[in-house]
Design a protein around this motif. Structure first.
Motif, PDB file in Angstrom:
ATOM      1  N   ILE A 283       0.870  -1.181   0.000  1.00 56.56           N
ATOM      2  CA  ILE A 283       0.000   0.000   0.000  1.00 56.56           C
ATOM      3  C   ILE A 283       0.907   1.231   0.000  1.00 56.56           C
ATOM      4  CG2 ILE A 283      -1.922  -1.154   1.117  1.00 56.56           C
ATOM      5  CD1 ILE A 283       0.025   1.244   3.207  1.00 56.56           C
ATOM      6  N   TYR A 284       0.318   2.393  -0.245  1.00 52.20           N
ATOM      7  CA  TYR A 284       1.100   3.621  -0.354  1.00 52.20           C
ATOM      8  C   TYR A 284       0.579   4.643   0.656  1.00 52.20           C
ATOM      9  CZ  TYR A 284       2.472   1.450  -4.745  1.00 52.20           C
ATOM     10  OH  TYR A 284       2.939   0.572  -5.675  1.00 52.20           O
ATOM     11  N   VAL A 285       1.520   5.262   1.368  1.00 55.26           N
ATOM     12  CA  VAL A 285       1.181   6.309   2.330  1.00 55.26           C
ATOM     13  C   VAL A 285       1.913   7.577   1.903  1.00 55.26           C
ATOM     14  CG1 VAL A 285       1.146   6.996   4.753  1.00 55.26           C
ATOM     15  CG2 VAL A 285       1.008   4.567   4.148  1.00 55.26           C
ATOM     16  N   SER A 286       1.168   8.662   1.703  1.00 53.77           N
ATOM     17  CA  SER A 286       1.763   9.908   1.228  1.00 53.77           C
ATOM     18  C   SER A 286       1.134  11.092   1.951  1.00 53.77           C
ATOM     19  CB  SER A 286       1.553  10.045  -0.287  1.00 53.77           C
ATOM     20  OG  SER A 286       0.164  10.098  -0.595  1.00 53.77           O
ATOM     21  N   GLY A 287       1.617  12.275   1.592  1.00 57.20           N
ATOM     22  CA  GLY A 287       1.055  13.498   2.168  1.00 57.20           C
ATOM     23  C   GLY A 287       1.788  13.938   3.416  1.00 57.20           C
ATOM     24  N   ALA A 288       1.028  14.441   4.371  1.00 63.10           N
ATOM     25  CA  ALA A 288       1.595  15.038   5.579  1.00 63.10           C
ATOM     26  C   ALA A 288       1.968  13.978   6.611  1.00 63.10           C
ATOM     27  CB  ALA A 288       0.613  16.034   6.179  1.00 63.10           C
ATOM     28  N   VAL A 289       2.895  13.077   6.215  1.00 66.91           N
ATOM     29  CA  VAL A 289       3.450  12.088   7.132  1.00 66.91           C
ATOM     30  C   VAL A 289       4.953  12.297   7.184  1.00 66.91           C
ATOM     31  CG1 VAL A 289       1.652  10.351   6.842  1.00 66.91           C
ATOM     32  CG2 VAL A 289       3.565  10.401   5.259  1.00 66.91           C
ATOM     33  N   ASN A 290       5.567  11.775   8.231  1.00 65.83           N
ATOM     34  CA  ASN A 290       6.999  11.991   8.412  1.00 65.83           C
ATOM     35  C   ASN A 290       7.851  11.109   7.505  1.00 65.83           C
ATOM     36  OD1 ASN A 290       6.951  13.993  10.584  1.00 65.83           O
ATOM     37  ND2 ASN A 290       6.023  12.385  11.804  1.00 65.83           N
ATOM     38  N   LYS A 291       7.345   9.920   7.126  1.00 63.62           N
ATOM     39  CA  LYS A 291       8.107   9.018   6.249  1.00 63.62           C
ATOM     40  C   LYS A 291       7.182   8.431   5.183  1.00 63.62           C
ATOM     41  CE  LYS A 291       9.546   6.381   9.547  1.00 63.62           C
ATOM     42  NZ  LYS A 291      10.210   5.250  10.244  1.00 63.62           N
ATOM     43  N   PRO A 292       6.846   9.213   4.153  1.00 59.63           N
ATOM     44  CA  PRO A 292       5.958   8.686   3.105  1.00 59.63           C
ATOM     45  C   PRO A 292       6.653   7.587   2.316  1.00 59.63           C
ATOM     46  CG  PRO A 292       6.867  10.814   2.470  1.00 59.63           C
ATOM     47  CD  PRO A 292       7.277  10.593   3.890  1.00 59.63           C
ATOM     48  N   GLY A 293       5.853   6.702   1.729  1.00 60.10           N
ATOM     49  CA  GLY A 293       6.437   5.651   0.907  1.00 60.10           C
ATOM     50  C   GLY A 293       5.530   4.444   0.813  1.00 60.10           C
ATOM     51  N   ARG A 294       6.128   3.328   0.359  1.00 61.22           N
ATOM     52  CA  ARG A 294       5.402   2.085   0.149  1.00 61.22           C
ATOM     53  C   ARG A 294       5.580   1.194   1.367  1.00 61.22           C
ATOM     54  NH1 ARG A 294       7.438  -1.193  -4.848  1.00 61.22           N
ATOM     55  NH2 ARG A 294       6.332   0.444  -5.977  1.00 61.22           N
ATOM     56  N   LEU A 295       4.503   0.514   1.748  1.00 61.37           N
ATOM     57  CA  LEU A 295       4.532  -0.389   2.892  1.00 61.37           C
ATOM     58  C   LEU A 295       4.066  -1.765   2.444  1.00 61.37           C
ATOM     59  CD1 LEU A 295       4.788  -0.910   5.985  1.00 61.37           C
ATOM     60  CD2 LEU A 295       2.382  -0.243   6.172  1.00 61.37           C
ATOM     61  N   ALA A 296       4.894  -2.772   2.689  1.00 62.33           N
ATOM     62  CA  ALA A 296       4.532  -4.145   2.337  1.00 62.33           C
ATOM     63  C   ALA A 296       3.613  -4.731   3.404  1.00 62.33           C
ATOM     64  CB  ALA A 296       5.793  -4.996   2.201  1.00 62.33           C
ATOM     65  N   LEU A 297       2.549  -5.368   2.960  1.00 55.70           N
ATOM     66  CA  LEU A 297       1.606  -5.997   3.873  1.00 55.70           C
ATOM     67  C   LEU A 297       2.076  -7.394   4.245  1.00 55.70           C
ATOM     68  CD1 LEU A 297      -1.745  -4.921   2.154  1.00 55.70           C
ATOM     69  CD2 LEU A 297      -0.553  -3.803   4.044  1.00 55.70           C
ATOM     70  N   THR A 298       1.721  -7.829   5.426  1.00 53.19           N
ATOM     71  CA  THR A 298       2.117  -9.141   5.917  1.00 53.19           C
ATOM     72  C   THR A 298       0.884  -9.920   6.349  1.00 53.19           C
ATOM     73  OG1 THR A 298       2.361  -8.466   8.244  1.00 53.19           O
ATOM     74  CG2 THR A 298       4.243  -8.086   6.777  1.00 53.19           C
ATOM     75  N   LEU A 299       1.116 -11.176   6.731  1.00 50.35           N
ATOM     76  CA  LEU A 299       0.011 -11.996   7.210  1.00 50.35           C
ATOM     77  C   LEU A 299      -0.507 -11.528   8.571  1.00 50.35           C
ATOM     78  CD1 LEU A 299       1.248 -15.543   6.150  1.00 50.35           C
ATOM     79  CD2 LEU A 299      -0.529 -14.147   5.081  1.00 50.35           C
ATOM     80  N   GLY A 300       0.189 -10.576   9.179  1.00 49.29           N
ATOM     81  CA  GLY A 300      -0.310  -9.989  10.417  1.00 49.29           C
ATOM     82  C   GLY A 300      -1.521  -9.103  10.223  1.00 49.29           C
ATOM     83  N   ARG A 301      -1.832  -8.773   8.953  1.00 44.90           N
ATOM     84  CA  ARG A 301      -3.004  -7.973   8.573  1.00 44.90           C
ATOM     85  C   ARG A 301      -2.971  -6.590   9.221  1.00 44.90           C
ATOM     86  NH1 ARG A 301      -6.521 -10.743   5.467  1.00 44.90           N
ATOM     87  NH2 ARG A 301      -6.660  -8.645   4.589  1.00 44.90           N
ATOM     88  N   GLU A 302      -2.191  -5.722   8.613  1.00 42.21           N
ATOM     89  CA  GLU A 302      -2.052  -4.362   9.123  1.00 42.21           C
ATOM     90  C   GLU A 302      -3.351  -3.570   8.962  1.00 42.21           C
ATOM     91  OE1 GLU A 302       1.921  -5.948   8.442  1.00 42.21           O
ATOM     92  OE2 GLU A 302       0.100  -5.855   7.218  1.00 42.21           O
ATOM     93  N   HIS A 303      -3.594  -2.674   9.918  1.00 42.56           N
ATOM     94  CA  HIS A 303      -4.742  -1.764   9.875  1.00 42.56           C
ATOM     95  C   HIS A 303      -4.294  -0.395   9.377  1.00 42.56           C
ATOM     96  CE1 HIS A 303      -7.837  -4.112  12.247  1.00 42.56           C
ATOM     97  NE2 HIS A 303      -6.741  -4.825  12.436  1.00 42.56           N
ATOM     98  N   LEU A 304      -5.274   0.457   9.125  1.00 47.00           N
ATOM     99  CA  LEU A 304      -5.007   1.816   8.647  1.00 47.00           C
ATOM    100  C   LEU A 304      -4.087   2.572   9.597  1.00 47.00           C
ATOM    101  CD1 LEU A 304      -5.496   4.392   6.969  1.00 47.00           C
ATOM    102  CD2 LEU A 304      -7.669   4.668   8.176  1.00 47.00           C
ATOM    103  N   LEU A 305      -4.400   2.555  10.888  1.00 47.61           N
ATOM    104  CA  LEU A 305      -3.576   3.287  11.853  1.00 47.61           C
ATOM    105  C   LEU A 305      -2.185   2.674  11.969  1.00 47.61           C
ATOM    106  CD1 LEU A 305      -6.149   4.122  14.687  1.00 47.61           C
ATOM    107  CD2 LEU A 305      -5.386   5.567  12.791  1.00 47.61           C
ATOM    108  N   ASP A 306      -2.057   1.367  11.736  1.00 42.63           N
ATOM    109  CA  ASP A 306      -0.738   0.734  11.739  1.00 42.63           C
ATOM    110  C   ASP A 306       0.125   1.312  10.622  1.00 42.63           C
ATOM    111  OD1 ASP A 306      -1.636  -0.904  13.788  1.00 42.63           O
ATOM    112  OD2 ASP A 306      -2.268  -2.491  12.422  1.00 42.63           O
ATOM    113  N   ALA A 307      -0.483   1.483   9.443  1.00 39.57           N
ATOM    114  CA  ALA A 307       0.265   2.013   8.302  1.00 39.57           C
ATOM    115  C   ALA A 307       0.708   3.451   8.550  1.00 39.57           C
ATOM    116  CB  ALA A 307      -0.589   1.940   7.041  1.00 39.57           C
ATOM    117  N   ILE A 308      -0.172   4.247   9.140  1.00 37.43           N
ATOM    118  CA  ILE A 308       0.193   5.637   9.433  1.00 37.43           C
ATOM    119  C   ILE A 308       1.315   5.686  10.462  1.00 37.43           C
ATOM    120  CG2 ILE A 308      -0.666   7.804  10.409  1.00 37.43           C
ATOM    121  CD1 ILE A 308      -3.385   7.139   9.189  1.00 37.43           C
ATOM    122  N   ALA A 309       1.254   4.800  11.456  1.00 35.30           N
ATOM    123  CA  ALA A 309       2.325   4.738  12.456  1.00 35.30           C
ATOM    124  C   ALA A 309       3.641   4.302  11.816  1.00 35.30           C
ATOM    125  CB  ALA A 309       1.931   3.791  13.580  1.00 35.30           C
TER     126      ALA A 309
END
Length: 367
Positions: A170-196
């Motif tokens: 997934i992709y996180v952009s905009g007003a975040v401190n470290k924008p970029g691509r995040l690989a998903l895992t079998l842990g099933r990340e949530h929206l707030l996990d990605a922002i963190a």
């Protein structure tokens, strides 16, 4: 002289209308913007708070975008590591001396260079050619490659691992401190996990909009309203895009105050009492404390259309201070503190005094 004073008062400079002028214009039939005035009392505040709670439940939320989808399927762009292990007659045991009789009981392994899955979801392997692995799990890809080697190798075993995950990201952009691509895992990340994982919002959560894009649908929601493990804290799937947008909430203060200003909320909620305090409150010298006006575009109950509304608060009544604590400010509200009616004659006499003072002083000097 009285007529002259009245005419003079109407042409004096002012930083805004008086309470009487606002009420008069609300009743005029020829105004380009029709508005109504609501006096803030206990009934009005309770009704408004009830309508706000009901409206909040109908605001756009992320929960309807929830779908379930696997995050462990191989896709185009993924980089795979593929290893083949053989025993007995082998294809990839080159350089290994055979035992007497041409049979070597020991196992041999061969690891291929990093292999990129092409746009069609295929990989090319020696002796096998193009094999489709897109849409398969790593375990299923192992079995498909091993099946292709049967008949060419005596007992092939295959290991497939995803070295670089591109399809399940997934992709996180905009007003975040470290924008970029995040690989998903079998842990099933949530929206707030990605922002963190992206370092969190660069602004406060209440001043940040989450723009979430999934499958061609886009929904905006304030970050401060999303709670962990709730329905709005979506489980992410490949291809999701998250953009954080800084959008500070502010209100503007005009009229008989120390300084006209735009004030940021800075906290989750701001009451009318807090808003007045932050603006310095009514100016004792020029303000009319019985005429505190709040201008807002509200939603008309029943039609759901916007209408201009003015809420009036009378600070000369003690109960108004309790009501002001329960009245919540909205983004882009305009707070206006009217001038006292007595200011206009005082201004006129001050101007007259300034005009005639030099003549009076010169006459006194001459005498």
């Amino acid at each position: 002289m009285a007529m002259l004073l009245i005419a003079g008062c109407s042409t004096l400079p002012s930083n805004g209308p008086t309470a009487r002028a606002i009420v008069k214009h609300s009743k005029a039939s020829d105004g380009s913007v029709r508005f109504r005035i609501i006096d803030l009392d206990l009934h009005a505040v309770d009704s408004m708070n009830s309508a706000e709670r009901e409206r909040f439940t109908t605001l756009p939320a992320l929960a309807p975008l929830a779908i379930d989808q696997r995050v462990d399927l191989i896709g185009p762009g993924d980089v795979l590591t593929i290893s083949v292990y053989e025993v007995g007659v082998s294809l990839f045991g080159g350089g290994v001396r055979s035992a007497p009789g041409g049979f070597d009981p020991s196992a041999h392994g061969e690891s291929f260079p990093d292999t990129v899955v092409d746009a069609e979801g295929r990989v090319n392997l020696p002796y096998l050619g193009a094999i489709t692995v897109g849409g398969l799990t790593a375990d299923a890809a192992q079995k498909r490659i091993a099946a292709g080697l049967r008949g060419k190798s005596q007992d092939p075993r295959v290991l497939v691992a995803i070295k670089q995950n591109v399809a399940n990201t997934i992709y996180v952009s905009g007003a975040v401190n470290k924008p970029g691509r995040l690989a998903l895992t079998l842990g099933r990340e949530h929206l707030l996990d990605a922002i963190a994982s992206a370092g969190g919002s660069a602004s406060t959560s209440d001043d940040t909009i989450v723009r979430f894009v999934r499958g061609g649908r886009t929904v905006d929601q304030r970050l401060g309203t999303i709670r962990a493990s709730t329905q709005d804290d979506l489980i992410l799937i490949p291809g999701d895009r998250i953009e954080l947008i800084r959008r500070p909430r502010t209100y503007t203060v005009f009229g008989a105050v120390t300084r006209i200003s735009q004030v940021a909320f800075e906290t989750g909620e701001v009451s009318l009492a807090e808003a007045l305090a932050r603006a310095g409150g009514p100016n004792d010298a020029v303000a009319d404390p019985s005429a505190i006006f709040l201008f807002r575009y509200g939603v008309h109950v029943g039609t759901e259309t916007e209408e201009p509304v003015i809420y009036r608060l009378n600070l000369l009544r003690p109960e108004s201070y309790f009501l002001a604590q329960r009245f919540a400010m909205h983004d882009k509200d305009v707070l206006y503190i009217a001038n006292a009616r007595a200011n206009q004659p005082a201004k006129l006499f001050g101007i007259i005094n300034q005009l005639f003072a030099p003549f009076i002083t010169a006459r006194q000097i001459a005498n």
